[in-house]
Motif scaffolding. Sequence first.
Motif, short mmCIF file in Angstrom:
data_model
loop_
_atom_site.label_atom_id
_atom_site.label_comp_id
_atom_site.label_asym_id
_atom_site.label_seq_id
_atom_site.Cartn_x
_atom_site.Cartn_y
_atom_site.Cartn_z
N ASP B 364 0.83 -1.21 0.00
CA ASP B 364 0.00 0.00 0.00
C ASP B 364 0.86 1.26 0.00
OD1 ASP B 364 -2.26 -1.55 0.12
OD2 ASP B 364 -2.22 -1.63 2.32
N GLY B 365 2.18 1.05 -0.06
CA GLY B 365 3.09 2.19 0.03
C GLY B 365 2.96 3.12 -1.16
N ASP B 366 3.60 4.28 -1.05
CA ASP B 366 3.55 5.27 -2.12
C ASP B 366 4.33 4.77 -3.32
OD1 ASP B 366 2.05 7.00 -0.63
OD2 ASP B 366 3.82 8.00 0.23
N ARG B 367 3.88 5.24 -4.49
CA ARG B 367 4.61 4.88 -5.70
C ARG B 367 5.89 5.70 -5.78
NH1 ARG B 367 1.43 1.61 -8.62
NH2 ARG B 367 -0.80 1.68 -8.25
N TYR B 368 6.84 5.21 -6.58
CA TYR B 368 8.15 5.84 -6.64
C TYR B 368 8.05 7.26 -7.20
CZ TYR B 368 13.15 6.26 -7.60
OH TYR B 368 14.45 6.67 -7.64
N GLY B 369 7.42 7.41 -8.36
CA GLY B 369 7.10 8.73 -8.88
C GLY B 369 8.18 9.37 -9.72
N ASP B 370 7.74 10.35 -10.56
CA ASP B 370 8.63 11.05 -11.49
C ASP B 370 9.69 11.87 -10.77
OD1 ASP B 370 7.41 10.07 -13.78
OD2 ASP B 370 5.91 11.68 -13.82
N GLU B 371 9.28 12.50 -9.66
CA GLU B 371 10.22 13.40 -8.98
C GLU B 371 11.37 12.61 -8.36
OE1 GLU B 371 10.43 16.67 -9.21
OE2 GLU B 371 8.79 16.30 -10.64
#
Lengths: 249, 423
Positions: B364-371
């Motif tokens: 359920d953790g946050d996605r890695y993301g562009d930033e």
Amino acid sequence: MPAHGFGCDQHMWRLVVPLLERECTVVLFDHVGAGRSDLSAWSRERYSTLDGYTEDVLEICDELALGPVTFVGHSVSAMMGVLAAAREPKAFSGLVLLAPSPCFIDDPAVGYRGGFSAEDIDELLESLDANYLGWSGAMAPVIMGNPERPELGEELTNSFCRTDPDIARVFARVTFLSDNREDLAAVTVPTLVAQCSGDAIAPPEVGAFVQARIPGSRLVTLNATGHCPQLAAPEETAAAITDFVAATR
Amino acid sequence: MSTGGDSENGEHRHPGKQPGEDHAAFSALLEDSAEDLYEHAPCGYLSTLLDGTIAKINKTLLDWLGYDHGDLVGRRTFSDLLTVGGRLYHETHFGPLLRMQGEVSGIALELKATDGSRLPVLVTSTVKTGGDGQPLLIRTTVFDARDRRAYETELLRARKEAELEREELKRLNATLQQTLLPPTLVNVPGLDVAAHYHVASTDMVGGDFYDLFPLSAGAWGLFLGDVCGKGAAAAAVTSLARYTLRAAAVYDPDPAAVLGNLNTVLNHEYNGHDPRFCTVVFGLLTPEGDRGGFRITLASGGHPPALLLRADGSADHLHTPGGQLIGVLPDAHIATATVHLAAGDTLLLHTDGLTEARPARNSDGDRYGDEALLDFARALAPTTASAAVAAIRDLLDTFGTGVDDDTAVLAINVPRPTSEEQP
């Protein structure tokens, strides 16, 4: 240091441990793949022969810096003790081989009777399969340990003879298809061969064979019947072990 | 077992009947004999001493096996009735469990009958203890399990078959995946190139793809994309997208035109009922003779922005804003950007499997993301194509099972002149 055989885990020793503890320090363990061992440590390569198990025994002695131990091997574990003591005699003050068999398969060419044929072992594998139908789904999470669900603890004690079916198949093959007759002569530490009366797995002549091949070993036949004297006759079994320990001290 | 007690108190009396009549009828039906119930029960009964010697056995079980009472009682053990394999199982599993727990239920074994036949049974045993808690004897019930075992054998067979088929499927998937990717990247003079494909699941073919190929003299095309969905249907679109891009680039190498043509093809092929679409970035690479390095024009249809890692250690997204998904609309808007790659510059293309991954073990953790990826790139620059791809591989490895989608990365780098690399 009692080592359990094929089928169950260290709970096999539950009835004899309190008796042994009056005289000795007892080190208990589960073979990798059995009981509550770390199943991820199991690999087909390492545990397809007795060598992997034998190394584990020596590693435990080494890791815990036990000094010379009396190794009590039940059934297949008796041969692990034989191999370990042949390799590192200094690690052992003595061996107790409980209901041992160096070879379960008959060898008519040399007149050796182990009690079984290769087909019999296939039949055992079928029995394992027939009783493992519901294993992977229902038992795996229980066996793997659920610290956050203590209610599973009870179920776990009721399932100590259950193992991952793939692991059990490999261990069954190792147990019943190994032939360690030639390794017996290499044992140089004091050895007690303790066989049972009316053992359906290891016939009496097998005990005599083991005793004859291990130099200086002694054979006792317990009154206990069946293949598991530590369950059927814990007092007698514990007494045989502690007498031997006292004699080798 | 208690029999007949309740009928006396009248609770079960039928209206209009006398109590006496009722009782007599019940008694007749119940065959009020415990012995008969034991001997002719619809299951086998067996009592043994603790060493297994048979002390008592019912008629049902004797009949099933073809023995007489005198053959077995006091003479044979329960384990004598088992097949050899069953006996081994009994000694190594059943017996210890019974000793430990006082009961064992539903164990599948086979009994040997006198005529040599085998009877599959389900066995349940309990230990009867005396007043002092000491075990006295073992009581065992034996159920005929012929039908059940036939069914279970069928289940086992089906499971083994399913396992084999799953292996075969994995193999097919891996093969199919390989055919959708170039076996090796072409050698572009003056350019260092590297790529990596991360397979998230061996059960399904992923929809990511990339390629790098020569066009007319002195120009190269490259693309990297992601078809929506997984499995065979997605693989078909991937295949179509790949050869369409290669053909379209020959027809008109302008990157926006290439993606425009792909959009038209997907739109026609999957018109209406089963729309299939993808995100793609297509690049046209041309060496810039006097100036050195390469000029690259990128066209993007809904794809995550490429990363430009400069020789001076800076890094940034190469935005192609407003590009729409390829294959959805008849006239997708396609955004382009042109950039000069000088010595030491690296361009990194990736699919969103990387940025959508969940680095924490917790699903359920946050996605890695562009930033986060941009920060990673800034720490990496300046770099080379192979070093950048190796770094992304390591990054994916740290995510472990947090990568739930396939990921493709393609990096191109203009190497610094060798003299600059000397210390």
